[in-house]
Design a protein around this motif. Structure first.
Motif, mmCIF file in Angstrom:
data_model
loop_
_atom_site.group_PDB
_atom_site.id
_atom_site.type_symbol
_atom_site.label_atom_id
_atom_site.label_comp_id
_atom_site.label_asym_id
_atom_site.label_seq_id
_atom_site.Cartn_x
_atom_site.Cartn_y
_atom_site.Cartn_z
ATOM 1 N N ARG A 1 4.119 10.770 1.129
ATOM 2 C CA ARG A 1 4.603 9.484 1.643
ATOM 3 C C ARG A 1 3.432 8.507 1.712
ATOM 4 N NH1 ARG A 1 4.956 6.725 6.515
ATOM 5 N NH2 ARG A 1 6.885 5.506 6.827
ATOM 6 N N THR B 1 1.558 5.825 -9.523
ATOM 7 C CA THR B 1 2.702 6.297 -8.747
ATOM 8 C C THR B 1 2.449 7.730 -8.312
ATOM 9 O OG1 THR B 1 4.213 4.886 -10.000
ATOM 10 C CG2 THR B 1 5.182 6.705 -8.752
ATOM 11 N N ARG C 1 2.582 4.317 2.626
ATOM 12 C CA ARG C 1 2.988 2.980 3.040
ATOM 13 C C ARG C 1 1.741 2.095 3.160
ATOM 14 N NH1 ARG C 1 6.891 4.811 1.574
ATOM 15 N NH2 ARG C 1 8.960 4.955 2.538
ATOM 16 N N THR D 1 7.680 1.184 -5.155
ATOM 17 C CA THR D 1 9.011 0.581 -5.275
ATOM 18 C C THR D 1 9.082 -0.844 -4.736
ATOM 19 O OG1 THR D 1 9.687 1.507 -3.133
ATOM 20 C CG2 THR D 1 10.084 2.846 -5.100
ATOM 21 N N ASP E 1 6.264 0.409 0.352
ATOM 22 C CA ASP E 1 5.990 1.456 -0.623
ATOM 23 C C ASP E 1 5.423 0.791 -1.879
ATOM 24 O OD1 ASP E 1 6.046 3.374 -2.629
ATOM 25 O OD2 ASP E 1 7.899 4.290 -1.918
#
Length: 612
Positions: A366, A361, A368, A376, A373
């Motif tokens: 940011r 994590t 993607r 999450t 993500d």
């Protein structure tokens, strides 16, 4: 399941069987000539197909018949496409308009209705009347537009050249105004030739303007299909084609059984997947693009055009205590490409990839992956990616093929396990437990586990480490095929030649940041100059030599009698140096050139000291 009925037609299956049996060796060339007649072919120019923005033209419309057949026959994937197209017969300016005189806008109510073979009367067919004529007030769609009126924006003559991953070359042509309908396909191989001749309609009755095969009526007289095998040093052999009951020589019944009763064992691999559909349609899309621009698009470039990035990292940070492993890293991976992530030990590349995979994590930034993500939305992401690990993840007592079948069973549409195992050389060790596998065998099993689930994005960590040359090249071929299928690959490797050979883009990582990003060629051009070396007598006039060299070049004598020229090393520079030597009575010895490589750039950016 996705599937195509032309694969199941007995004549096409017979071709596949001959090729799979190796009767003509390796296929080197395919010539495929398809003619649509003035019944079937003309009908595309009456309907919505006639405008390219609606249909993409016949290169797209016919791709899942024609191009899929070739892809399946060859068992390979298209790589490069070149096409030329033209509108010669149909449309307001076509030769047909000149031959048949003034034209009505549509068939209904036209003066030539019933006598002009290109004007159809849909009112005489109850089914067509209800489907189209009686429904015009609902949508304004005219089913009987005249083929010699404008606008027509699709071509009626098409010619395509395709290079395949197995090096076979396809020449394909499609015309839409022939007097008869059928196709001829010729396979030339290293041991002979196969010829399939098919006549599906021998002539076109002048009053049968709507395709009779569209509602069960056929013109059988004069039709034929002939399959000939001609091996080197043997007489030609006509191969019998066994027909079955039902449409397409019994092929439709086999297809419906596969769709509704479940696919059985089929050595001809007629069942298709969605990637087969993508490959066939993209061949048509690439052909249209080539005809429009004059270029030679690759299939993976067509797949990735306009797509959102597969991976997008902005300001990514990951810390372990007081150590910052990833420090504000920015990285974009284009969809459908191979991106090589390079870096010395401890540079942060493994941590970056683990963040992308959802195993770590990030602390900031940011990230993607496929629009999700990883931290999450891991549950949604995991089924769509494949991960190759260097070590771990496999129970030591399980057999290699058992493990591969287990992982395949976790996916909805896995690759064929036996075929994949054979492809990667795992067949002979399939019953060997993991603990007894060699390092190279474990590496190949890890690769198979990463790709067996048909991922959209695959992360490969040192995929060829410890492999012999044959296995290494087999792995390279598999990575190329993944790219041709539209799969995005993120590759970490210490082999610079591997990155140069496979990667569309390269990201060099050091101290937790991307310090260089581009294609291999762009990075090589951005480094120091290329070098030309030669030997001669010591003390040459370097000022005179420098004056003769092209702009941007430099000359030096690092040691007595050894000369080094830097700059854009090419034919012009080499000719200039040899001419100068001749003018000054210098016998240049041991001339050598060295182009700047990706490894040179890597060492210049990251240094030559060893990292732990």
């Amino acid at each position: 399941m996705v599937t195509f009925n032309y694969r199941y037609a007995p004549r096409n299956s017979a071709v596949r069987e001959l090729l799979a049996d190796g009767r003509i060796g390796d296929v080197t060339a395919v010539h495929f000539d398809w003619a649509l007649d003035t019944i079937h072919g003309a009908d595309y120019f009456r309907r919505w197909h006639r405008q390219a923005e609606n249909s993409g033209g016949l290169l797209v419309h016919k791709s899942t018949h024609h191009f899929d057949l070739v892809n399946w026959w060859l068992g390979s994937h298209p790589e490069l496409v070149f096409a030329q197209t033209d509108l010669r017969f149909y449309g307001g300016s076509g030769a047909g308009a000149e031959l048949y005189g003034p034209r009505p806008e549509r068939g209904q109510g036209a003066p030539g209705l019933g006598t002009d073979p290109f004007i159809i009367d849909i009112s005489t067919d109850p089914h067509l009347k209800r489907l189209y004529l009686d429904a015009e007030h609902e949508d304004g769609y005219l089913r009987d537009q005249d083929v010699f009126t404008d606008p027509v924006t699709i071509p009626d003559n098409m010619s395509v050249l395709v290079r395949y991953g197995n090096r076979a070359l396809l020449s394909y042509s499609l015309t839409t105004h022939a007097p008869s309908e059928g196709y001829r396909v010729v396979f030339t191989g290293t041991r002979g030739r196969i010829v399939l001749d098919v006549c599906e309609r021998a002539w076109t009755p002048p009053q049968a303007a709507v395709d009779p095969s569209a509602h069960g009526k056929t013109q059988d007289e004069g039709t034929y299909e002939r399959l000939t095998l001609h091996e080197h040093w043997k007489e030609p052999e006509e191969i019998p084609i066994v027909q079955g009951a039902g449409g397409h020589g019994g092929g439709d019944r086999l297809l419906l059984d596969d769709v509704f009763r479940g696919a059985g064992n089929d050595p001809l691999a007629r069942q298709a997947g969605y990637r087969d559909g993508i490959r066939s349609v993209l061949t048509g899309v690439a052909a249209n693009e080539s005809a429009r621009t004059g270029g030679r698009p690759t299939l993976h470039s067509m797949h990735s055009a306009g797509a959102a990035p597969a991976v997008e990292a902005v300001g990514l940070v990951k810390r372990y205590g007081s150590t910052t492993a990833v420090d504000g890293l920015d990285l974009t991976v284009r969809t459908g490409t191979v991106t090589a992530v390079l870096g010395p030990n401890g540079a942060g590349k493994t941590t970056t990839v683990e963040c992308c995979e959802g195993y770590r994590t990030p602390d900031a930034g940011r990230l993607r992956v496929l629009g999700l993500d990883p931290a999450t939305e891991a549950a949604a992401l995991r089924p769509r990616i494949g991960v190759m690990l260097q070590e771990g993840g496999v129970y030591p007592g399980i057999r290699a093929l058992e493990m591969l079948r287990h992982v395949a069973g976790l996916h909805a549409h896995p690759l064929d396990v036996d075929e994949l195992a054979e492809r990667l050389g795992l067949g002979s060790c399939g019953r060997t437990t993991y603990r007894r596998l060699s390092g190279g065998q474990r590496q190949r099993l890890a690769l198979a586990l990463a790709v067996v689930g048909r991922p959209e994005l695959v992360f490969l960590d040192e995929p060829t480490a410890g492999l012999d040359p044959q296995a290494r090249h087999a792995t390279w071929d598999l990575i190329r095929e993944l790219r041709a299928d539209g799969v995005t690959t993120v590759l970490t490797t210490h082999f610079m030649d591997e990155a140069e050979e496979l990667a569309d883009d390269v990201a060099i990582v050091d101290a937790g940041r991307v310090i260089a990003h581009g294609t291999p060629a762009e990075l090589a051009r951005g480094g120091t100059a290329d070098v030309l070396r030669f030997s001669g007598r010591p003390g040459l006039d370097l000022a005179s030599l420098r004056a003769a060299l092209p702009a941007g070049s430099e000359a030096e004598e690092p040691s007595p009698g050894n000369y080094r020229i830097t700059g854009d090393v090419g034919p012009r520079l080499l000719a200039t140096v040899t001419a100068w030597c001749a003018q000054h009575g210098v016998l240049a010895d041991r001339i050598s050139t060295r182009r700047h490589t990706l490894e040179d750039v890597f060492l210049e950016l990251t240094g030559k000291e060893l990292r732990s």
